[in-house]
Scaffold this motif. Structure first.
Motif, short mmCIF file in Angstrom:
data_model
loop_
_atom_site.label_atom_id
_atom_site.label_comp_id
_atom_site.label_asym_id
_atom_site.label_seq_id
_atom_site.Cartn_x
_atom_site.Cartn_y
_atom_site.Cartn_z
N GLU A 357 -10.50 -2.36 9.41
CA GLU A 357 -9.24 -2.47 8.67
C GLU A 357 -9.49 -2.89 7.22
O GLU A 357 -10.45 -3.58 6.93
N GLY A 358 -8.57 -2.48 6.35
CA GLY A 358 -8.58 -2.98 4.97
C GLY A 358 -9.72 -2.47 4.12
O GLY A 358 -10.16 -3.17 3.20
N TYR A 381 -8.51 5.18 1.31
CA TYR A 381 -7.98 6.50 1.66
C TYR A 381 -6.50 6.63 1.30
O TYR A 381 -6.09 7.58 0.66
N ALA A 382 -5.70 5.65 1.74
CA ALA A 382 -4.26 5.72 1.48
C ALA A 382 -3.58 4.43 1.90
O ALA A 382 -4.01 3.78 2.86
N PRO A 383 -2.51 4.04 1.20
CA PRO A 383 -1.69 2.91 1.65
C PRO A 383 -0.78 3.39 2.78
O PRO A 383 -0.77 4.57 3.11
N LEU A 388 7.26 11.68 5.34
CA LEU A 388 7.02 12.92 4.61
C LEU A 388 5.73 12.85 3.81
O LEU A 388 4.96 13.83 3.74
N ALA A 389 5.46 11.70 3.19
CA ALA A 389 4.22 11.54 2.43
C ALA A 389 3.00 11.58 3.36
O ALA A 389 1.95 12.12 2.99
N PHE A 390 3.14 11.01 4.57
CA PHE A 390 2.03 11.06 5.52
C PHE A 390 1.77 12.50 5.98
O PHE A 390 0.62 12.92 6.13
N GLU A 391 2.83 13.26 6.16
CA GLU A 391 2.67 14.67 6.53
C GLU A 391 1.91 15.42 5.43
O GLU A 391 1.01 16.23 5.72
#
Length: 411
Positions: A357-358, A381-383, A388-391
């Protein structure tokens, strides 16, 4: 008046039993008693709470200074290593302070003021000291309103579920995500989970929140399945509170929710904490077994920060160990690296999947790869992202395989 509370003492009782906890409390009481000076009275008023009454001439600055110094000395004594039955514990304490006659004209009101100050110190985190202020009463009333608003937001599904991608380190592909609840209050704006989740657990609103999160995740999974957005074997992790986990019918409700939308249990990973694991090992083991038989995957969150026994890891049907961010963030420090390697080696020996994690840097990612970690999540990688943003992330993500060397690491 000082209201002293031992931080997270419940985990000691849950892990080692109340008889052990009583011995710890006696030892703590002895330390507090040793601090006794003229005009001080000390008493235990709760399972893990003490009241310290000190007299003075007035509420002058010198008296406030005396109170703060006493509170800080109490904290220092409590946090010194404590050995009970051969086990070393490190405790911390939060303190709330009220004064007569500045904050109250009678004993009962003085106690309530100290309790209100203690609640404020807890909200600021562990090991805090807080004096009573009149504004805290207003915040207490605001807290009741926020509790009402939180229950309403959960019932009307006005909380948001964000997804932080989890990346498989060997292939570099998205292997799933952790679902995290967010609350954007219409009047107060974004309220951090670190504030509203503990309050929800204390008031019982956590059940409504959990139901909403599970339903939302199940519906999102069903949609992604139809769109073929998920890689094979992908799963979404959700955090399960102790309150929810211990409720009758929890397993059946969970299975019914997924069945209603046509999602397989194997697409959901339930994250539990070490503290929950140790509350009642036999009951927990049976419930985990029930979940395992239905096809649910279970992960142990924040591993290495609690009191779990290695023998329990061997007996329980765990799929994943999550290496806590407190170790990952300190990679570069010899002790944290040693602990992280030990956790990864232990998991590998038991055939348990690992998630770091983190992760925020290439150096952290590379250390975990070299240590044999299976997956990671973090801002590298990503917050956490709204649906929709995850898609879009799943559609656009370009895998960085474990064998790949970034330009930064080759410099």
């Amino acid at each position: 008046m000082l209201h002293v509370d031992l931080d997270d003492f419940r985990s000691v009782n849950d892990t080692f039993g109340t008889a052990f906890g009583d011995e710890v409390l006696i030892a703590v009481a002895d330390r507090i008693r040793d601090l006794t000076e003229r005009h001080i009275e000390i008493g235990r008023v709760g399972v893990d709470e003490f009241l310290v009454v000190i007299t003075g001439n007035d509420a002058s600055l010198s008296f406030d200074t005396r109170l703060r110094r006493l509170a800080e000395e109490l904290q220092r004594r409590i946090e010194q290593p404590l050995v009970v039955e051969g086990l070393e514990l490190r405790l911390t304490a939060s303190v709330g302070i009220s004064r007569y006659p500045a904050n109250a004209r009678d004993g009962a009101t003085l106690v309530r003021a100290a309790d209100t100050a203690l609640a404020a110190s807890r909200r600021e985190g562990r090991h805090q000291v807080r004096f009573f202020e009149s504004s805290l009463d207003k915040r207490g009333r605001t807290g009741l309103a926020l509790d009402r608003d939180l229950r309403l937001a959960a019932a009307q599904r006005n909380l948001q579920v964000y997804y932080q991608p989890i990346i498989d380190l060997q292939s570099g592909a998205v292997s799933g995500a952790e679902a995290l609840v967010r609350w954007n209050h219409p009047e107060h704006g974004p309220i951090p989970p670190s504030i509203f989740i503990p309050d929800a657990e204390a008031t019982g609103a956590i059940s409504a929140i959990s139901d909403m999160v599970v339903t939302t995740v199940a519906e999102d999974l069903a949609g992604w399945n139809q769109q073929n957005l998920l890689n094979a074997g992908s799963r979404i992790a959700i955090n399960i509170s102790a309150t929810e986990f211990e409720q009758r019918g929890f397993v059946q409700r969970l299975a019914a929710t997924l069945d209603n939308v046509g999602v397989l249990p194997s697409q959901l990973e339930l994250e539990i904490t070490e503290t929950l694991l140790m509350r009642d090992v036999e009951v927990t083991a049976q419930r985990l077994s029930d979940l395992h038989e239905l096809g649910f995957l279970v992960s142990l969150d924040d591993f290495g920060t609690g009191y779990s026994s290695l023998s329990h890891l061997h007996m329980l049907p765990l799929h994943t160990l999550k290496v806590d961010r407190c170790f990952v963030s300190e990679l570069g420090d010899g002790r944290s690296e040693t602990i992280t390697r030990a956790i990864l080696n232990l998991a590998q020996g038991l055939g348990i999947h690992t998630v770091g994690e983190g992760v925020e840097t290439e150096e952290q990612r590379r250390f975990l790869i070299d240590g044999g970690c299976d997956s990671v999540q973090g801002f590298f990688y990503a917050p956490p992202l709204p649906r929709l943003a995850f898609e879009k992330f799943m559609q656009s993500h370009k895998p960085i395989a474990a064998s790949a060397t970034s330009s930064r690491s080759s410099l």
